[in-house]
Enzyme design. Structure first.
Site, mmCIF file in Angstrom:
data_model
loop_
_atom_site.group_PDB
_atom_site.id
_atom_site.type_symbol
_atom_site.label_atom_id
_atom_site.label_comp_id
_atom_site.label_asym_id
_atom_site.label_seq_id
_atom_site.Cartn_x
_atom_site.Cartn_y
_atom_site.Cartn_z
ATOM 1 N N THR A 118 -7.149 5.257 27.188
ATOM 2 C CA THR A 118 -7.662 6.681 27.339
ATOM 3 C C THR A 118 -9.048 6.863 26.805
ATOM 4 O O THR A 118 -9.071 6.718 25.443
ATOM 5 C CB THR A 118 -6.450 7.897 27.151
ATOM 6 O OG1 THR A 118 -5.220 7.412 27.966
ATOM 7 C CG2 THR A 118 -6.911 9.133 27.281
ATOM 8 N N ARG A 134 0.705 -1.202 0.052
ATOM 9 C CA ARG A 134 0.144 0.058 0.064
ATOM 10 C C ARG A 134 0.760 1.258 0.040
ATOM 11 O O ARG A 134 1.807 1.409 0.785
ATOM 12 C CB ARG A 134 -1.042 -0.057 1.185
ATOM 13 C CG ARG A 134 -1.974 -1.210 1.094
ATOM 14 C CD ARG A 134 -2.602 -1.175 2.354
ATOM 15 N NE ARG A 134 -3.172 -2.501 2.311
ATOM 16 C CZ ARG A 134 -4.650 -2.585 2.548
ATOM 17 N NH1 ARG A 134 -5.371 -1.570 2.750
ATOM 18 N NH2 ARG A 134 -5.419 -3.813 2.400
ATOM 19 N N LYS A 182 -17.409 8.154 9.996
ATOM 20 C CA LYS A 182 -17.705 8.215 8.803
ATOM 21 C C LYS A 182 -19.019 9.281 8.651
ATOM 22 O O LYS A 182 -18.706 10.290 8.307
ATOM 23 C CB LYS A 182 -18.092 6.875 8.188
ATOM 24 C CG LYS A 182 -16.998 6.122 8.596
ATOM 25 C CD LYS A 182 -17.053 4.389 7.943
ATOM 26 C CE LYS A 182 -15.904 3.341 8.504
ATOM 27 N NZ LYS A 182 -14.481 3.737 8.250
ATOM 28 N N SER A 208 -21.463 -15.792 11.960
ATOM 29 C CA SER A 208 -21.176 -14.527 11.337
ATOM 30 C C SER A 208 -20.981 -14.503 9.764
ATOM 31 O O SER A 208 -20.880 -15.539 9.239
ATOM 32 C CB SER A 208 -19.694 -14.545 11.681
ATOM 33 O OG SER A 208 -18.974 -13.607 11.339
HETATM 34 C C1 LIG Z 1 -18.043 -2.462 8.552
HETATM 35 C C2 LIG Z 1 -16.668 -1.995 9.372
HETATM 36 N N1 LIG Z 1 -17.146 -1.632 10.722
HETATM 37 C C3 LIG Z 1 -16.194 -1.000 11.410
HETATM 38 C C4 LIG Z 1 -15.137 -0.278 11.003
HETATM 39 C C5 LIG Z 1 -14.126 0.420 11.868
HETATM 40 O O1 LIG Z 1 -14.726 1.575 12.145
HETATM 41 P P1 LIG Z 1 -13.529 2.933 12.450
HETATM 42 O O2 LIG Z 1 -12.920 3.286 11.222
HETATM 43 O O3 LIG Z 1 -14.540 4.039 13.181
HETATM 44 O O4 LIG Z 1 -12.431 2.331 13.289
HETATM 45 C C6 LIG Z 1 -14.945 -0.247 9.545
HETATM 46 C C7 LIG Z 1 -13.972 0.672 8.889
HETATM 47 O O5 LIG Z 1 -14.103 0.968 7.637
HETATM 48 C C8 LIG Z 1 -15.791 -0.869 8.676
HETATM 49 O O6 LIG Z 1 -15.928 -0.866 7.342
#
Ligand SMILES: Cc1ncc(COP(=O)(O)O)c(C=O)c1O
Length: 431
Positions: free
Chosen positions: A277, A21, A247, A137
């Site tokens: 923290t 990456r 997001k 899952s």
């Molecule tokens: C489906 C899903 N869950 C959890 C996360 C993690 O979220 P965060 O970016 O707030 O750590 C992501 C991150 O892209 C995600 O795509």
């Protein structure tokens, strides 16, 4: 022993598989989003258009969100000062949790330092505390969910993606033991949406608990931005809703919302909550403002959907292989790791467009893609520029353009709406 050589060899493997990456050095400009400054490797600086941000609704640039952050930092300082237990429970964090519980119609919410950590803590603790728990899952669950499930030590079975029949088969076979169904409402790399209500029905029939990740839907769907479960009227049927503040809400942090006993158990048992923290008060205040604004943000959500639908429509009409889905995500199939990276590089170098390539292991090999995320601040003119640039790159790389494909429809209700939106419009809509 040559330690360095071992790491270099590991990196070499990634390079050989075209999975290494490379980060693009960008500086976002809140006054001009979707434009950002790019610091080129040769020392030059240029403007680029960002087309792959997960700040889906641009709330990270919203003047009221920024003002809330500045004010809270000025009043309470830059950091939290400790874990939640040791003086890290700042009032803005408590207020944010109340706002999130209200958003999801749950008794309580608990905030973590990221969405990733919330899944680690949430699934890890719930799966651990339920004796002899079986976690079912979804095949495409995010890495953070998989890590949480592993952490729980519970037995795991994977059901085929969004496949209700397979899920039911596994539920039936599991018998009376405690069961937890873990899934996402909106899968971010494919853009497809889970049959949330039907999964909840199955859970009820087989006495299973449900844990749903709404990370890519909170703020974006539902009358108040509560996500797909709110949109579908089934929020009350899901036991634990997990979301992010990073997001749709444009800041940082994650959370779970549920019945107060479940929240109290995670609060009391999860090491990834207890021993780290807390989120700084300024971040909590900014996130709370974003959540509040989006509870009234129906017109902003409509504008977001309009720009996403128009992007899909315009790209598919130009022959680009848009992978169809019902959400705001616009995946365009390349199907080859090297070409996917080359397309991304060429968009950046020739057209000043930034779209990160999505390769294995994020998606399966052979399904490499460009994942485009239009926002309400991408105007129609930006979309026209994107289409032109993508066609040029597809031709240059000899990738197939399919003019016989079914063009993604641009829903009529969007045609009347303006294609240029600003935060001033958002404010008007919210008033
Ligand atoms: C489906 C899903 N869950 C959890 C996360 C993690 O979220 P965060 O970016 O707030 O750590 C992501 C991150 O892209 C995600 O795509």
């Amino acid at each position: 022993l040559d330690y360095r050589a071992i790491f270099a060899e590991a990196l070499g493997r990634l390079r050989a598989e075209r999975r290494y990456r490379v980060f693009v050095d960008l500086e976002r400009d809140v006054t001009r989003f979707p434009f950002a400054r790019r610091y080129r490797p040769d020392g030059g600086i240029e403007d680029v258009v960002i087309w792959c941000s997960n700040d889906y609704l641009c709330m990270g640039s919203h003047p009221q969100v920024i003002a809330a952050m500045q004010e809270a930092a000025a009043r309470h300082g830059a950091g939290a000062g400790g874990t939640r237990n040791i003086s890290g429970t700042n009032h803005p964090l408590v207020a944010l949790e109340a706002e999130l519980a209200d958003l999801h119609g749950k008794e309580q919410a608990l905030v973590f330092t990221s969405g990733w950590v919330s899944n680690l803590a949430g699934l890890g603790t719930i799966g651990q505390l339920l004796p002899d728990c079986l976690i079912l899952s979804d095949q495409y669950n995010h890495n953070s969910m998989i890590e949480g499930i592993k952490r729980s030590g519970a037995k795991r079975q994977i059901f085929r993606h969004n496949d209700l029949a397979h899920l039911e088969e596994l539920l039936q076979a599991a018998g009376e033991r405690p069961k937890l169904i873990a899934f996402e409402s909106l899968y971010s790399m494919h853009g497809d949406i889970a049959p949330v209500g039907k999964i909840a029905e199955l859970a009820k029939r087989y006495h299973a608990m449900t844990y749903m990740d709404e990370v890519h839907a909170v703020g974006l769907y539902g009358p108040r931005g509560g996500g797909i479960a709110e949109r579908d009227g089934v929020m009350g049927d899901i036991d634990v809703i997990e979301g992010t503040l990073a997001k749709g809400f444009g800041t940082l942090g994650g959370y779970i919302a549920a019945d107060s006993t479940i929240i109290d158990a995670v609060r009391s048992y999860a090491p990834s909550f207890i021993f780290t923290t807390a989120l700084p008060p300024a971040v909590a205040a900014a996130a709370k403002t974003a959540v509040q604004l989006l509870k009234d943000g129906g017109d902003w959500r409509k504008q977001h959907q309009r720009q996403a639908m128009l992007t899909k429509h315009a790209l598919s009409a130009a022959g680009l292989p848009v992978m169809p889905n019902p959400s705001h995500i616009v995946p365009v199939l390349v199907g080859d790791a090297e070409k996917c990276k080359a397309a991304s590089d060429m968009l950046l170098e020739r057209h000043s467009i930034y779209i990160q390539p999505i390769n294995y292991p994020t998606v399966e090999r052979g399904t490499e893609r460009l994942r485009i995320t239009p926002t309400p601040l991408h105007a129609d003119a930006h979309i026209a520029h994107l289409v032109e640039a993508m066609v040029d790159v597809w031709q240059a790389l000899k990738l197939p353009l399919d003019h016989a494909q079914k063009i993604v429809e641009f829903p009529r209700q969007h045609a009347a709406a303006p294609g240029q939106c600003t935060f001033a419009d958002f404010k008007k809509a919210a008033e």
